[in-house]
Write an enzyme that holds these catalytic residues in place. Structure first.
Site, PDB file in Angstrom:
ATOM      1  N   ASP A   1       0.439  -1.729  15.363  1.00 34.45           N
ATOM      2  CA  ASP A   1       1.291  -2.808  14.630  1.00 34.45           C
ATOM      3  C   ASP A   1       1.788  -3.877  15.822  1.00 34.45           C
ATOM      4  O   ASP A   1       2.571  -4.672  15.275  1.00 34.45           O
ATOM      5  CB  ASP A   1       2.463  -2.037  13.712  1.00 34.45           C
ATOM      6  CG  ASP A   1       2.039  -1.492  12.741  1.00 34.45           C
ATOM      7  OD1 ASP A   1       2.847  -0.456  12.370  1.00 34.45           O
ATOM      8  OD2 ASP A   1       0.811  -1.486  12.454  1.00 34.45           O
TER       9      ASP A   1
ATOM     10  N   SER B   1      -3.030  10.738   9.895  1.00 33.77           N
ATOM     11  CA  SER B   1      -2.824   9.672   8.952  1.00 33.77           C
ATOM     12  C   SER B   1      -1.062   9.679   8.690  1.00 33.77           C
ATOM     13  O   SER B   1      -0.786  10.666   8.274  1.00 33.77           O
ATOM     14  CB  SER B   1      -3.584   9.977   7.701  1.00 33.77           C
ATOM     15  OG  SER B   1      -2.752   9.153   6.612  1.00 33.77           O
ATOM     16  N   VAL B   2      -0.669   8.567   8.952  1.00 34.34           N
ATOM     17  CA  VAL B   2       0.678   8.403   8.756  1.00 34.34           C
ATOM     18  C   VAL B   2       0.993   9.041   7.331  1.00 34.34           C
ATOM     19  O   VAL B   2       1.852   9.609   6.906  1.00 34.34           O
ATOM     20  CB  VAL B   2       1.164   7.066   9.278  1.00 34.34           C
ATOM     21  CG1 VAL B   2       2.748   6.843   8.957  1.00 34.34           C
ATOM     22  CG2 VAL B   2       1.139   6.964  10.814  1.00 34.34           C
TER      23      VAL B   2
ATOM     24  N   ARG C   1       0.967  -1.344  -0.039  1.00 37.36           N
ATOM     25  CA  ARG C   1      -0.086  -0.005   0.106  1.00 37.36           C
ATOM     26  C   ARG C   1       0.804   1.362  -0.137  1.00 37.36           C
ATOM     27  O   ARG C   1       0.430   2.299  -0.397  1.00 37.36           O
ATOM     28  CB  ARG C   1      -0.897   0.072   1.234  1.00 37.36           C
ATOM     29  CG  ARG C   1      -2.406  -0.090   0.854  1.00 37.36           C
ATOM     30  CD  ARG C   1      -2.863  -1.751   0.520  1.00 37.36           C
ATOM     31  NE  ARG C   1      -2.154  -2.811   1.456  1.00 37.36           N
ATOM     32  CZ  ARG C   1      -1.841  -3.788   1.016  1.00 37.36           C
ATOM     33  NH1 ARG C   1      -2.397  -4.215  -0.175  1.00 37.36           N
ATOM     34  NH2 ARG C   1      -1.160  -4.749   1.621  1.00 37.36           N
TER      35      ARG C   1
ATOM     36  N   LYS D   1      -8.007  13.955   9.902  1.00 37.73           N
ATOM     37  CA  LYS D   1      -7.718  12.537  10.618  1.00 37.73           C
ATOM     38  C   LYS D   1      -6.489  12.415  10.775  1.00 37.73           C
ATOM     39  O   LYS D   1      -5.683  12.668   9.766  1.00 37.73           O
ATOM     40  CB  LYS D   1      -8.606  11.422  10.485  1.00 37.73           C
ATOM     41  CG  LYS D   1      -8.428  10.193  10.798  1.00 37.73           C
ATOM     42  CD  LYS D   1      -9.225   8.966  10.158  1.00 37.73           C
ATOM     43  CE  LYS D   1      -8.917   7.633  10.404  1.00 37.73           C
ATOM     44  NZ  LYS D   1      -9.763   6.729  10.236  1.00 37.73           N
TER      45      LYS D   1
ATOM     46  N   ARG E   1       7.373  -9.634   4.319  1.00 37.64           N
ATOM     47  CA  ARG E   1       7.275  -8.398   4.136  1.00 37.64           C
ATOM     48  C   ARG E   1       7.877  -7.382   5.086  1.00 37.64           C
ATOM     49  O   ARG E   1       8.445  -6.365   4.702  1.00 37.64           O
ATOM     50  CB  ARG E   1       5.853  -8.118   3.803  1.00 37.64           C
ATOM     51  CG  ARG E   1       5.049  -8.576   2.869  1.00 37.64           C
ATOM     52  CD  ARG E   1       3.465  -8.106   2.754  1.00 37.64           C
ATOM     53  NE  ARG E   1       3.669  -6.684   2.854  1.00 37.64           N
ATOM     54  CZ  ARG E   1       2.548  -6.150   2.792  1.00 37.64           C
ATOM     55  NH1 ARG E   1       1.473  -6.422   2.868  1.00 37.64           N
ATOM     56  NH2 ARG E   1       2.748  -4.637   2.855  1.00 37.64           N
TER      57      ARG E   1
ATOM     58  N   ILE F   1      -7.528   2.067  15.218  1.00 34.55           N
ATOM     59  CA  ILE F   1      -6.848   2.576  14.087  1.00 34.55           C
ATOM     60  C   ILE F   1      -7.418   1.965  12.806  1.00 34.55           C
ATOM     61  O   ILE F   1      -7.759   2.283  11.771  1.00 34.55           O
ATOM     62  CB  ILE F   1      -5.258   2.419  13.954  1.00 34.55           C
ATOM     63  CG1 ILE F   1      -4.733   2.904  15.268  1.00 34.55           C
ATOM     64  CG2 ILE F   1      -4.730   2.828  12.611  1.00 34.55           C
ATOM     65  CD1 ILE F   1      -4.768   4.416  15.390  1.00 34.55           C
TER      66      ILE F   1
ATOM     67  N   CYS G   1      -6.664  -4.448   1.816  1.00 37.07           N
ATOM     68  CA  CYS G   1      -5.800  -5.717   2.251  1.00 37.07           C
ATOM     69  C   CYS G   1      -6.388  -6.067   3.307  1.00 37.07           C
ATOM     70  O   CYS G   1      -7.695  -5.830   3.709  1.00 37.07           O
ATOM     71  CB  CYS G   1      -4.475  -5.179   2.883  1.00 37.07           C
ATOM     72  SG  CYS G   1      -4.469  -4.186   4.233  1.00 37.07           S
TER      73      CYS G   1
HETATM   74  C1  EPZ Z   1       1.018   3.327   8.231  1.00 41.33           C
HETATM   75  O1  EPZ Z   1       0.099   2.911   7.460  1.00 41.33           O
HETATM   76  C2  EPZ Z   1       1.876   1.840   8.568  1.00 41.33           C
HETATM   77  N1  EPZ Z   1       2.525   1.782   7.091  1.00 41.33           N
HETATM   78  C3  EPZ Z   1       1.261   0.688   8.996  1.00 41.33           C
HETATM   79  O2  EPZ Z   1       2.065  -0.165   9.374  1.00 41.33           O
HETATM   80  C4  EPZ Z   1       0.727   1.425  10.444  1.00 41.33           C
HETATM   81  O3  EPZ Z   1      -0.142   0.382  10.972  1.00 41.33           O
HETATM   82  C5  EPZ Z   1      -0.265   2.669  10.066  1.00 41.33           C
HETATM   83  O4  EPZ Z   1       0.545   3.907   9.559  1.00 41.33           O
HETATM   84  C6  EPZ Z   1      -0.876   3.173  11.585  1.00 41.33           C
HETATM   85  O5  EPZ Z   1       0.402   3.581  12.348  1.00 41.33           O
HETATM   86  C7  EPZ Z   1       3.416   2.055   6.711  1.00 41.33           C
HETATM   87  O6  EPZ Z   1       4.040   3.170   7.424  1.00 41.33           O
HETATM   88  C8  EPZ Z   1       4.255   1.766   5.414  1.00 41.33           C
HETATM   89  P1  EPZ Z   1      -2.654   5.600   8.247  1.00 41.33           P
HETATM   90  P2  EPZ Z   1      -0.791   3.969   6.727  1.00 41.33           P
HETATM   91  O7  EPZ Z   1      -2.753   6.535   6.737  1.00 41.33           O
HETATM   92  O8  EPZ Z   1      -0.278   5.013   6.313  1.00 41.33           O
HETATM   93  C9  EPZ Z   1      -7.519   5.623   7.751  1.00 41.33           C
HETATM   94  C10 EPZ Z   1       2.840  -2.459   9.075  1.00 41.33           C
HETATM   95  O9  EPZ Z   1       2.094  -3.478   9.559  1.00 41.33           O
HETATM   96  N2  EPZ Z   1      -7.237   6.353   6.378  1.00 41.33           N
HETATM   97  O10 EPZ Z   1      -2.368   6.294   9.433  1.00 41.33           O
HETATM   98  O11 EPZ Z   1      -1.672   3.396   5.723  1.00 41.33           O
HETATM   99  C11 EPZ Z   1      -6.916   4.283   7.348  1.00 41.33           C
HETATM  100  O12 EPZ Z   1      -7.835   3.606   6.919  1.00 41.33           O
HETATM  101  C12 EPZ Z   1       1.770  -1.493   8.552  1.00 41.33           C
HETATM  102  O13 EPZ Z   1       3.793  -2.184   9.109  1.00 41.33           O
HETATM  103  C13 EPZ Z   1      -8.231   7.153   5.864  1.00 41.33           C
HETATM  104  O14 EPZ Z   1      -9.389   6.810   6.165  1.00 41.33           O
HETATM  105  O15 EPZ Z   1      -1.844   4.330   8.009  1.00 41.33           O
HETATM  106  C14 EPZ Z   1      -6.612   3.672   8.816  1.00 41.33           C
HETATM  107  O16 EPZ Z   1      -7.946   3.390   9.465  1.00 41.33           O
HETATM  108  C15 EPZ Z   1       0.264  -1.855   8.583  1.00 41.33           C
HETATM  109  N3  EPZ Z   1      -7.997   7.807   4.707  1.00 41.33           N
HETATM  110  C16 EPZ Z   1      -6.309   4.973   9.708  1.00 41.33           C
HETATM  111  O17 EPZ Z   1      -6.629   6.102   8.943  1.00 41.33           O
HETATM  112  C17 EPZ Z   1      -6.634   8.060   4.034  1.00 41.33           C
HETATM  113  O18 EPZ Z   1      -6.537   8.740   2.957  1.00 41.33           O
HETATM  114  C18 EPZ Z   1      -4.501   4.928   9.776  1.00 41.33           C
HETATM  115  O19 EPZ Z   1      -4.117   5.200   8.465  1.00 41.33           O
HETATM  116  C19 EPZ Z   1      -5.727   7.279   5.047  1.00 41.33           C
HETATM  117  C20 EPZ Z   1      -5.900   6.642   6.136  1.00 41.33           C
END
Ligand code: EPZ
Length: 417
Positions: A305, A163-164, A92, A161, A397, A327, A116
């Protein structure tokens, strides 16, 4: 299909060297697209997701090679702006090339990540924030077709919200935008701080102006640089749980303990004995494991995580525990497999009730996602007899040499074809 066999149960003892952070390496690799100078990266973990990101950059025209332990990236002739579904669907984080491609070329066609097993993984926050920098986009047949007709223009943006990924995409894009960008309600995971440090090192003008706010002044000049990515705090947290769940005695090296203070405090409350030195953590597991209620949250809260891993430990606690996954919407895929090993975990939406006093029974198991797969290994390490974990491509991965690292501290574990 490769499998992993684990013969439990024994107490693990010895030293674990933590690798570089997958989740820091991925945005930094994407950010190298900003530069037409060489970038030298050290401490990248040898895991599948990094290989996939390197292949994605190569598909965009990056020249990349390994020289001993360091990766050399030359984007001087990088000129493609199409990131294909075939590469992005397996990882992703591929969406992170969107920001830099728009910053550098003013247009890009990047596959939507798709879902996923842990959730739908939308990117609406990324796209809405990029449109505030002047980006126009359309979604056509699963691809984001994005253009910035007048180039990226700095703006004031507040993420709706935390978002990383969206924070990372916008930091990278704003680094070359014209003028000043203010980003509010940013994620502040350590990997984001690492990305900001990398970007400053290549010449970007970025400053933390409040706990969750950044001020970015677009630059046009990027320097050649060498950078070492930070340690993988989720790998480190995973091995802390390995020590706690096997009543082991581990010395976890190449870490910065205060970055994972929440995890250390949680494991101390559960009963582990932990002492920290400058770059290492010494942990001794306790036969008596205390129950605890856990709620996952953005940093510095308890990391999502590590939720699957701590769930395994809480199955062995003296009483029941509650886990709330705040999350991701579907991050309990490990529960069914753990229940097949004798756990008594019931879920209702994003809440799980974890009964204690469980002795896991060895079983044949199936991994479903990266962190779920490692939780099955943790449970198997404590189960008498042979467990077999299938679909371990999920594990590969994000965990470098996990069998080697565990074997070195006494685990009976092997990979079979
Ligand atoms: C990052 O994912 C990490 N991946 C994830 O690690 C980690 O679990 C996650 O941050 C939270 O800490 C990487 O850094 C490559 P988010 P990311 O955007 O950026 C929602 C692992 O196991 N959201 O903070 O995808 C989303 O669906 C992986 O190493 C929206 O709704 O996480 C989630 O519910 C898994 N719209 C929440 O926000 C968006 O545009 C947090 O997502 C983006 C996200």
């Amino acid at each position: 299909m490769q499998k992993i066999e684990v013969f439990g149960a024994n107490k693990l003892k010895g030293q674990i060297n933590i690798s570089g952070s997958k989740n820091s390496s991925l945005p930094i690799l994407a950010a190298t697209l900003l530069s037409s100078k060489r970038v030298y990266l050290n401490n990248l973990p040898k895991v599948k997701d990094i290989e996939t990101m390197i292949n994605l950059l190569k598909s965009l025209g990056s020249k990349i090679k390994f020289d001993k332990k360091r990766l050399i990236i030359d984007n001087s002739k990088q000129n493609k702006k199409f990131a294909s579904y075939s590469l992005v669907k397996t990882m992703r984080a591929g969406i992170l090339v969107l920001g830099p491609l728009l910053a550098k070329f003013g247009n890009a066609k990047v596959s939507l990540p798709g879902g996923c097993s842990i959730g739908t993984r939308p990117v609406d926050i990324h796209l809405n924030a990029l449109s505030k920098l002047g980006v126009k986009y359309k979604i056509i047949q699963g691809y984001v077709h994005a253009t910035a007709p007048k180039g990226l223009i700095g703006s004031k943006i507040r993420f709706p919200k935390i978002s990383v990924g969206a924070t990372e995409n916008l930091i990278i894009a704003a680094s070359l935008a014209k003028g000043i960008t203010i980003l509010n309600n940013c994620a502040i995971e350590p990997e984001i701080k690492d990305l900001v440090n990398f970007l400053i090192k290549i010449g970007c003008n970025i400053k933390w102006v409040a706990k969750r706010s950044l001020k970015i002044i677009g630059v046009s000049e990027i320097n050649e640089t060498t950078y070492s990515v930070m340690f993988d705090r989720i790998e480190a947290g995973t091995y802390l749980v390995v020590a706690a769940v096997t009543e082991g005695n581990l010395n976890i090296k190449n870490v910065i303990p205060n970055i994972i203070q929440t995890e250390i405090n949680t494991l101390k409350k559960i009963g582990a004995k932990i002492t920290v030195k400058k770059n290492e953590i010494h942990i001794i597991g306790n036969r008596k494991i205390k129950n605890m209620n856990i709620k996952t949250a953005p940093y510095p809260g308890f990391p999502t995580d590590l939720q699957a891993q701590i769930m395994v430990l809480l199955c062995k606690a003296n009483k029941k525990s509650l886990i709330k996954e705040d999350i991701f919407e579907n991050r309990f895929m490990h529960v069914a497999e753990l229940n097949r090993m004798g756990a008594k975990i019931s879920t209702n939406g994003n809440k799980a009730v974890v009964e204690g006093n469980i002795n896991f029974a060895a079983a044949e198991l199936m991994a479903t996602d990266l962190r779920a797969s490692v939780s099955l290994i943790l449970a198997a390490l404590t189960a008498k007899g042979k467990s077999v974990i299938n679909r371990i491509y999920h594990l590969d991965r994000g965990y470098e040499n996990i069998e080697k690292k565990l074997k070195k501290v006494g685990a009976k574990i092997r990979r079979v074809n």
